[in-house]
Design an enzyme around this catalytic site. Structure first.
Site, short mmCIF file in Angstrom:
data_model
loop_
_atom_site.label_atom_id
_atom_site.label_comp_id
_atom_site.label_asym_id
_atom_site.label_seq_id
_atom_site.Cartn_x
_atom_site.Cartn_y
_atom_site.Cartn_z
CG LEU A 192 37.82 20.95 60.52
CD1 LEU A 192 38.00 19.59 59.84
CD2 LEU A 192 39.18 21.62 60.72
N PRO A 193 36.47 24.74 58.55
CG PRO A 193 38.17 26.15 57.78
CD PRO A 193 37.95 24.87 58.51
CE LYS B 210 25.54 27.86 61.80
NZ LYS B 210 25.49 29.09 62.59
CB THR C 107 28.23 25.92 59.14
OG1 THR C 107 28.17 26.46 60.45
CG2 THR C 107 26.89 26.09 58.45
CE LYS D 281 31.01 27.72 55.64
NZ LYS D 281 31.11 26.89 56.80
P1 NAD Z 1 38.48 29.69 61.49
O1 NAD Z 1 38.97 29.82 60.11
O2 NAD Z 1 38.72 30.77 62.47
O3 NAD Z 1 39.06 28.33 62.12
C1 NAD Z 1 39.19 27.14 61.40
C2 NAD Z 1 40.44 26.42 61.92
O4 NAD Z 1 40.54 25.16 61.25
C3 NAD Z 1 41.75 27.19 61.61
O5 NAD Z 1 42.53 27.30 62.77
C4 NAD Z 1 42.43 26.33 60.52
O6 NAD Z 1 43.85 26.36 60.61
C5 NAD Z 1 41.89 24.95 60.88
N1 NAD Z 1 41.89 24.02 59.76
C6 NAD Z 1 41.49 24.24 58.48
N2 NAD Z 1 41.59 23.09 57.77
C7 NAD Z 1 42.03 22.14 58.64
C8 NAD Z 1 42.30 20.76 58.53
N3 NAD Z 1 42.15 20.11 57.36
N4 NAD Z 1 42.75 20.07 59.62
C9 NAD Z 1 42.92 20.73 60.80
N5 NAD Z 1 42.67 22.05 60.98
C10 NAD Z 1 42.24 22.73 59.91
O7 NAD Z 1 36.92 29.37 61.39
P2 NAD Z 1 35.79 29.53 62.52
O8 NAD Z 1 35.25 30.90 62.46
O9 NAD Z 1 36.27 28.96 63.79
O10 NAD Z 1 34.63 28.60 61.88
C11 NAD Z 1 34.72 27.18 61.88
C12 NAD Z 1 33.38 26.61 61.43
O11 NAD Z 1 32.36 27.06 62.32
C13 NAD Z 1 32.94 27.03 60.02
O12 NAD Z 1 32.31 25.96 59.40
C14 NAD Z 1 31.97 28.17 60.29
O13 NAD Z 1 31.04 28.32 59.23
C15 NAD Z 1 31.33 27.70 61.58
N6 NAD Z 1 30.80 28.77 62.42
C16 NAD Z 1 31.51 29.89 62.66
C17 NAD Z 1 30.97 30.89 63.46
C18 NAD Z 1 31.71 32.19 63.74
O14 NAD Z 1 31.09 33.14 64.26
N7 NAD Z 1 33.00 32.28 63.45
C19 NAD Z 1 29.70 30.71 64.05
C20 NAD Z 1 29.01 29.53 63.83
C21 NAD Z 1 29.58 28.56 63.01
#
Ligand code: NAD
Length: 313
Positions: free
Chosen positions: A64-65, A170, A95, A245
């Site tokens: 999740l975000p 991380k 993260t 963030k």
């Molecule tokens: P994203 O925004 O693409 O996906 C997040 C998903 O969570 C979305 O589909 C959203 O609808 C859903 N969501 C939000 N709140 C919710 C809730 N309360 N219940 C259910 N679903 C919910 O984000 P992402 O890029 O996949 O990143 C997710 C996490 O991974 C973050 O913490 C980010 O920092 C971490 N991360 C991302 C990357 C990257 O390259 N994108 C790499 C490493 C870590």
């Protein structure tokens, strides 16, 4: 294994796909109907709530975000710490801060459940390829339980300490990668302003002491690497607002432990300005737009750095 997966976004979607390919059964939940439809297309079962997904599973994975999203998922009134069966293993791969993660782990233990933090590195290309790096905080026993799932999604698994330690590792990594991305953008801007071809300069720096992940695998200048967000209008990938963030969380950690992080703090401010200018939704490589004008929508698959290098010599 039967897995509840919560959060099917840029990272969650390919992680779910890799779990299914490895033979696991996935019960997916996301607030977005489109994201859930995509998970079903990949072979997951759609759930109407996190609880609905978790009651079908032995393990929960969240992606999740923010820390608040994760806290609400596990500790809120319908939180999974209270609502899952005893013995359920909870894995958070988002993260977030180690403090929130540790708080959830303590509550989980008191409720007879196990929790590990398992944030990832490798970005969307690593999630797609199943080559993510996992940084795990928690007990060795819980990590062994999670290992078959982590191996389905990643290549390297590091056990870095007790609960929360994965997030600490991380945040250190993302502070460094944010600094490297901003510094790489700055060096490219300097070279281009002085008449160098960005592809040639990149090849030179990649083979010199300035080499780093941005130059080798996640280039911020459009058209140099076909399969990274910079070559697709900075769509998808790792949003700048997420980079901000993470750098803010690192800054907080640094203040809490009276550690020095001058470069991290400066890069954090650069990403804050970048996001304030309306770029938060773009991949973090777009920080280069703060330093120089880049071509819009450069054709993916444009001449590779090697080709350009050959032409230049
Ligand atoms: P994203 O925004 O693409 O996906 C997040 C998903 O969570 C979305 O589909 C959203 O609808 C859903 N969501 C939000 N709140 C919710 C809730 N309360 N219940 C259910 N679903 C919910 O984000 P992402 O890029 O996949 O990143 C997710 C996490 O991974 C973050 O913490 C980010 O920092 C971490 N991360 C991302 C990357 C990257 O390259 N994108 C790499 C490493 C870590």
């Amino acid at each position: 294994m039967r897995v509840a997966f919560i959060g099917i976004g840029n990272m969650g979607r390919p992680m779910v796909r890799n779990l299914i390919h490895a033979g696991h059964t996935v019960f997916a939940y996301d607030l977005s109907v489109a994201a859930l439809d995509e998970a079903v297309r990949l072979g997951a079962h759609a759930a109407v709530s996190p609880h609905g997904a978790a009651t079908e599973a032995d393990v929960v994975i969240s992606m999740l975000p923010t820390g608040q999203n994760v806290r609400d998922l596990y500790l809120g009134p319908d939180g999974l710490v209270a609502k899952t069966r005893a013995g359920t293993l909870l894995i958070d791969s988002s993260t977030i801060s180690s403090t929130v993660s540790s708080e959830i782990a303590v509550a989980a233990r008191a409720a007879g459940k196990s929790m590990i933090d398992a944030p990832v590195s490798g970005g969307t290309p690593g999630a797609e390829a199943g080559t993510l790096t996992f940084m795990v905080g928690g007990s060795a026993e819980d990590l062994e339980r999670a290992r078959p799932l982590l191996e389905a999604m990643g290549k390297r698994i590091f056990h870095v300490g007790g609960n929360g330690a994965g997030h600490t590792a991380k945040l250190c990594n993302n502070m460094l990668s944010g600094v490297c991305m901003a510094a790489t953008a700055e060096a490219l801007a300097l070279g281009v302003a002085n008449g160098l071809d960005p592809a040639v300069l990149s090849e030179v720096m990649r083979n010199s002491s300035g080499t780093n992940y941005a130059l080798e695998r996640y280039h911020p200048y459009p058209g140099i690497m076909p399969n990274v967000p910079s070559s697709h209008g900075y769509q998808g990938g790792f949003r700048s607002e997420f980079q901000l963030k993470d750098m803010r969380l690192a800054k907080q950690l640094s203040a809490e432990y009276k550690s020095l992080s001058p470069l991290g703090d400066l890069a954090c401010d650069l990403f804050a300005l970048h996001c304030q200018s309306g770029n938060g939704h773009l991949d973090y490589g777009s920080i280069i737009k703060m330093m120089m004008k880049v071509p819009e929508g450069a054709a993916p698959g444009a001449a590779s750095a090697d080709d350009q290098m050959r032409r230049a010599v």
